[in-house]
Each structure stands twice: as C-alpha cells, then as structure tokens.
Design a protein around this motif. Sequence first.
Motif, mmCIF file in Angstrom:
data_model
loop_
_atom_site.group_PDB
_atom_site.id
_atom_site.type_symbol
_atom_site.label_atom_id
_atom_site.label_comp_id
_atom_site.label_asym_id
_atom_site.label_seq_id
_atom_site.Cartn_x
_atom_site.Cartn_y
_atom_site.Cartn_z
ATOM 1 N N TYR A 269 76.890 62.606 164.546
ATOM 2 C CA TYR A 269 77.230 61.724 165.251
ATOM 3 C C TYR A 269 75.760 61.164 166.009
ATOM 4 O O TYR A 269 75.184 62.067 166.819
ATOM 5 C CB TYR A 269 78.142 61.803 166.442
ATOM 6 N N ASP A 270 75.497 60.029 165.867
ATOM 7 C CA ASP A 270 73.948 59.571 166.487
ATOM 8 C C ASP A 270 74.416 58.312 167.396
ATOM 9 O O ASP A 270 74.509 57.148 167.423
ATOM 10 C CB ASP A 270 73.270 58.883 165.529
ATOM 11 N N SER A 271 74.545 58.960 168.758
ATOM 12 C CA SER A 271 74.640 58.005 169.855
ATOM 13 C C SER A 271 73.377 57.259 170.329
ATOM 14 O O SER A 271 73.259 56.249 171.001
ATOM 15 C CB SER A 271 75.077 58.736 171.076
ATOM 16 N N LEU A 276 70.319 55.295 174.170
ATOM 17 C CA LEU A 276 71.829 55.007 173.995
ATOM 18 C C LEU A 276 71.702 53.725 173.052
ATOM 19 O O LEU A 276 71.482 52.411 173.573
ATOM 20 C CB LEU A 276 72.485 55.208 175.318
ATOM 21 N N LYS A 277 72.545 54.002 172.194
ATOM 22 C CA LYS A 277 72.794 52.572 171.415
ATOM 23 C C LYS A 277 73.879 51.967 171.969
ATOM 24 O O LYS A 277 74.677 52.028 172.868
ATOM 25 C CB LYS A 277 73.532 52.957 170.044
ATOM 26 N N PRO A 278 73.789 50.433 171.735
ATOM 27 C CA PRO A 278 74.996 49.712 172.405
ATOM 28 C C PRO A 278 76.334 49.912 171.871
ATOM 29 O O PRO A 278 76.074 50.448 170.576
ATOM 30 C CB PRO A 278 74.449 48.156 171.958
ATOM 31 N N THR A 347 64.516 58.212 171.395
ATOM 32 C CA THR A 347 65.383 59.358 171.106
ATOM 33 C C THR A 347 66.126 58.858 169.986
ATOM 34 O O THR A 347 66.896 59.713 169.331
ATOM 35 C CB THR A 347 66.252 59.887 172.202
ATOM 36 N N ASP A 348 66.428 57.644 169.927
ATOM 37 C CA ASP A 348 67.195 57.136 168.651
ATOM 38 C C ASP A 348 66.465 57.240 167.288
ATOM 39 O O ASP A 348 67.202 57.118 166.230
ATOM 40 C CB ASP A 348 67.723 55.677 168.973
ATOM 41 N N ALA A 349 65.183 57.467 167.331
ATOM 42 C CA ALA A 349 64.452 57.769 165.941
ATOM 43 C C ALA A 349 64.492 59.526 165.946
ATOM 44 O O ALA A 349 63.599 60.093 165.960
ATOM 45 C CB ALA A 349 63.236 57.246 166.059
ATOM 46 N N GLU A 350 65.751 59.752 165.697
ATOM 47 C CA GLU A 350 65.943 61.201 165.732
ATOM 48 C C GLU A 350 66.015 61.758 164.362
ATOM 49 O O GLU A 350 65.798 63.014 164.349
ATOM 50 C CB GLU A 350 67.251 61.662 166.448
ATOM 51 N N GLY A 351 66.332 60.930 163.367
ATOM 52 C CA GLY A 351 66.470 61.398 161.918
ATOM 53 C C GLY A 351 64.974 62.371 161.453
ATOM 54 O O GLY A 351 65.232 63.254 160.955
HETATM 55 MN MN MN Z 1 69.107 57.085 165.595
#
Ligand code: MN
Length: 499
Positions: A269-271, A276-278, A347-351
Amino acid sequence: MRTTPFDPVPSATSVPAVVVRVVATGAEEPSVLGVPVTASGDVPAVVGLSRETLAAWGFAGKPGQTLVLPRDGGAVVVAGMGDDPTTAVLRDAAAAFARAATHESVLATTLADAGTLDAAEAAQAVVEGVLLGRYRYDELRSPAPDTPAALEEIVLVVAPDRVDGAASGAARGHLLARAAAVSRDLANAPGGYLNAPDLADVAVRLGADAGLDVRVYDRAELEEMGCGGLLGVNAGSVVEPRMIRISYTPTTGADGTRHLGLVGKGITYDSGGISLKPSNAMHAAMKMDMTGAGAILAAMTVLRELEVPARVTAYLACTDNMPSGSATKLGDVLTTRTGRTIEVVNTDAEGRLVMADAIALANEDGVDAIVDIATLTGAALMALGPLTAGLLGNDDDLQAQVEAASRATDERVWRMPLDDRYRSWLDSEIADIKNLGGESAGTIVAALFLAEWVGDTPWAHLDIAGPMRSEKDDAWRTRGATGFGARLLAEVASAYGVR
Ligand code: MN
Ligand code: BES
Ligand code: ZN
C-alpha cells in the motif's frame, strides 16, 4: 483490520479446477458453442444464419463483438474476428464469448480452429481468453442473485488433425491463465488484507507447491544486510518489511544454464508516506502497488510445469509506505545494500528505494540478466495510458526478448529512451543521489535511478503503472487488477534458456 476468513489467492485452486478438454469436430454435441465469424467471407454452417441476417442484428464480425443465438437446450454464440485473426484477436474473442455466456458453466468453442493459426498457439490463446475473461474478484462480496456461474469446463472443438497440437497449447494456456489470475488476486487484495508478511506467507505456500526455493528476510535480517532502501520506506509502518527471494532450478539443468534475475516492487500500500498522496481515485488504487512483485511470484509458480530450461531467481521488495512519527523524513539519507547513499526528497518516490536493494541482491547472486517490473511512476500512466507498459534498459537484445514475450501474450510494451543526459537531475547536495529529478521525464529519470544499482548487468525495466489496472472489462482484461506481467514474465523465462 481483517475480520473475515480470507484466501489471498483463490485462483490458485479455482483455475486448475476448471476442466479443459480438446475434442475432434463432431465427437460431441455441445449445448453452448462459441463460433468465430470473420468480418467477410463465409459464415460457419453451424451458425445457420446468413451474413446479411447477422448484420441486420448488428453483428458485423468485428473483433470483440458477440451475438448470442439461443437454441433449444443451449445457444450458439458468434464471436467477431475481424479480417486478421491473430492470436491476440482470438484471445480477445474468447474472452468476449466467455462473458457473453456469463451464466454458463460449460463453454465449448471452435475458436481454436480459426484461420490458419498454429493449433497450439490458437488453443493457448483461447483458453487464456476464456479463463481471464471470466475472472472475477468476489472474495469480499456477499453472493448476489445475478452472480455469474463459476466456470467448470472448457471444451475446444477442433479438426481431428489439430487435436494433439491444441491439447498441448491448451495446457500451456491453462497454466499461464492461472498465473495471471493469481497475480490479479494478489493485486485486488486490499492493503489491510495483504501486507508484506502476508505476501511472504503466500510466497512460501505457493513456492512449496511449485517446487521453488523461497527464503524470506525479515526486518532484523534486512538491518544486518544493510538494505537501507527497503528499511527506509518501511520506517513509518507498524508492519515489518520482507525481502522475498524465490528461486527456480530446472530439473534437467546442465551446468552452464543461463540464470535470469527478476526484481519486483512489492509496495502493499503506497500512501506516499510523509509526502502523503491526496485522497483521490489514484491513491485508492495504491493497494495494487505490489503488482510487480505479485506478477513475478505468480509467474514463478508455473515455471516448473512449463519446463523452463533456465535458472530464475527473483527478489521481491515488500513493505507498505506509511506516514508516522517514525517515518523517513524529507532530506533523510538512506544507505543501500551496495553502500550507495540516497537523499530522500520525496517519500512518495519509494519504489526506486526498495528496488535499489533488491537489484543489488540479484546482482550478488550472479544473474546473467535482470528484468525488473514495477508500478514505478504515474508518468508512465500519463505517457502510455492504461494499455501499455514502459520498457527501458541497457541491453537491446534483452529488451527484444521482452518485446517478443509481449507479442506472444498481448501484454503490450513500448520502448522509452534511457537518456543519461537526465542523470544529473538526480545529483544530490549531500548524498550520492537523490530520489527525485525534475518536473518532466519521470519514467526515464526513475529508470536512470535504478540503473545505478544495475551496473553492467544486461537489464530490462518494465514500468507497469498504467496496465496494472483496468477501469472496465475489456478483452482479456477484467475490471480491477489485470495481472499484467505474469504471463509476460513466464514467457520471457521460458524463452530465456534457449540460445
Ligand atoms: Mn509512491
Ligand atoms: N506507485 C506510484 C506510481 C503509480 C502511480 C503507480 C499511479 C500506479 C498508478 C509511485 O510510488 C509514486 O507515487 N510515484 C510518484 C512519484 C513522484 C513523487 C515523483 C508519482 O508518479 O506521482
Ligand atoms: Zn509506489
């Protein structure tokens, strides 16, 4: 959390339970028969209607079109084939037929006899199409009155001299469809039902049945191993990460067998984490951010039955990406397995962070090539849409092998340039690299990031952010997770040992 009993991979039992038979024309009187009809030329006699009559009822023989013709005791379903009946058209026609006869549990068809296609390839495509077209994810739904029938049997009706070829193709199609369905199950499972330890448990269970060696690394082991990318993404979670290593050794493997490495993104799960994503539809799809890992796990489960001649070793980097007081902060620096450091600016460029460690481990196993698969960038969805994956890499030949598997499976890919003039966009002020480039070329820059851990190993990268999911039932795709990658990777592995 979870209160209902839950099987994360119902397809692992329900798909093999479907009986697939091949019979010669005239041997049986099927009650429901799917019949291919091209856009021009003769209409098969069994339809019993002229082209003009079919046209008057809106059926022109276009690919994807179907028309149900009820008869006493059953029906003939005509399925459009257009003018160029390729295996991709056959697969789609079979899926359309299976959905048109959605309340039937036994489906017979002459589709595998269509055109001049090789009997085995045609039968494989038809079985894949029927099984994938009928896939539904009903694990978490109460039974409804209009629930389609469970598929019990597929009967391929072919000319007598095509029975043997069709039987071998049908068996292969059955295996590949099972892999795709297992991959769909995993991606459709909500994030709260399938976290990283759950995914590892599934890998251990399926791996034991499929003759695979599965090793699971937990947080303590990952700390010892220096997998700071995966640990950094996991830092905000209350659930442990897992690195899953799955390996397949061919039964008749001679020394010198080639060794393929597969690497998958397994973000359950990628929040977005602190970035944080909208709360929009895209965010709601982020339970599927483990599609790459799921596709690899599913593909691995059929390698032995496909008698794949190559060695295959996979690394699946699994965790959720959550915000919390312990989460990785913007500006934090992570040290990965190779010692290379990353400044995390988003932190959303986590992959790419979890993939770095997994790619490093695959390299340490001495693989001859790496194919990685990841729902890596929204930019890939924007560029290529929901039907096509981005393909990048450092090796023309390996990318051509992926393209060949893509043609065989109709899981479409499109090459994008790994243009290293964008590499400087990833320069960090304080670390070896940062995890985000500029405003544009997101898919390319993400691939350039991965390339730092790949080194000189021949490598192909699949960005499946687009085709991981379908908004609607469409040909072999069903609404929700598509299982994209499972059939493709099984085909890549199948062809890899062959020099
Ligand atoms: Mn992401
Ligand atoms: N998992 C997403 C990418 C994604 C988006 C997959 C849509 C499937 C559908 C990835 O981790 C992500 O969040 N990427 C960001 C990167 C950005 C922060 C540079 C994106 O694409 O927006
Ligand atoms: Zn992600």
